[in-house]
Design an enzyme around this catalytic site. Structure first.
Site, mmCIF file in Angstrom:
data_model
loop_
_atom_site.group_PDB
_atom_site.id
_atom_site.type_symbol
_atom_site.label_atom_id
_atom_site.label_comp_id
_atom_site.label_asym_id
_atom_site.label_seq_id
_atom_site.Cartn_x
_atom_site.Cartn_y
_atom_site.Cartn_z
ATOM 1 N N HIS A 64 29.731 46.015 39.099
ATOM 2 C CA HIS A 64 30.553 45.130 38.266
ATOM 3 C C HIS A 64 29.877 44.877 36.937
ATOM 4 O O HIS A 64 30.536 44.778 35.913
ATOM 5 C CB HIS A 64 30.814 43.809 38.999
ATOM 6 C CG HIS A 64 31.761 43.956 40.131
ATOM 7 N ND1 HIS A 64 33.071 43.571 40.040
ATOM 8 C CD2 HIS A 64 31.599 44.470 41.373
ATOM 9 C CE1 HIS A 64 33.678 43.837 41.189
ATOM 10 N NE2 HIS A 64 32.797 44.381 42.008
ATOM 11 N N ASP B 280 28.471 45.323 43.592
ATOM 12 C CA ASP B 280 28.489 44.118 42.744
ATOM 13 C C ASP B 280 27.629 44.414 41.520
ATOM 14 O O ASP B 280 27.659 45.512 41.001
ATOM 15 C CB ASP B 280 27.999 42.905 43.539
ATOM 16 C CG ASP B 280 28.485 41.574 42.970
ATOM 17 O OD1 ASP B 280 29.059 41.564 41.863
ATOM 18 O OD2 ASP B 280 28.268 40.545 43.619
#
Length: 109
Positions: free
Chosen positions: A81, A47
Site C-alpha cells: 500500500h 500492507d
C-alpha cells in the site's frame, strides 16, 4: 521493534526479501528506534513495505521516544500500500529519515 523505555539503536537490515501478503502484513516496522539502515531489501507485502512508527496516541506521547536517523536505500517495493510510510502510529515523533534509490513498483491505488 517495540515501544519501550530502551531505545533500539544501530540496526542494519540488509539484503532481506520479505513476502507477506494479507491484511496488515507490513514488511518492516522500525518503531521508536535510532540509527537504522535498511538497504538492498525486496518487499512484496499486503500492507506497507516499511512503516516508520513511534507509539500510538497517549502511550506514544508518554514514552516519547521518536524514530530517528533512518536511512533506506537501494530497496525494491514490488507490492504494498505504501513504499515508506510515516504517520499512522507516530505519537513519539520522527526525524531525519532519508530514502534514496528505491524502486516502488506497486500498482495498488
Amino acid at each position: 521493534m517495540g515501544n519501550s523505555s530502551v531505545t533500539v539503536t544501530n540496526v542494519i537490515v540488509r539484503n532481506v526479501e520479505i513476502i507477506s501478503h494479507g491484511p496488515n502484513n507490513d514488511g518492516c516496522d522500525p518503531e521508536s528506534c535510532r540509527d537504522i539502515l535498511i538497504e538492498g531489501c525486496i518487499f512484496d507485502t499486503g500492507d506497507d513495505c516499511i512503516a516508520i512508527k513511534s507509539g500510538r496516541n497517549n502511550d506514544g506521547r508518554r514514552v516519547g521516544v521518536p524514530s530517528e536517523n533512518l536511512v533506506i536505500r537501494r530497496c525494491v517495493m514490488r507490492d504494498g500500500h505504501g513504499g515508506v510510510t510515516i504517520g499512522s502510529e507516530i505519537s513519539g515523533g520522527c526525524r531525519n529519515v532519508f530514502v534514496e534509490n528505491c524502486r516502488m513498483d506497486s500498482v495498488k491505488s
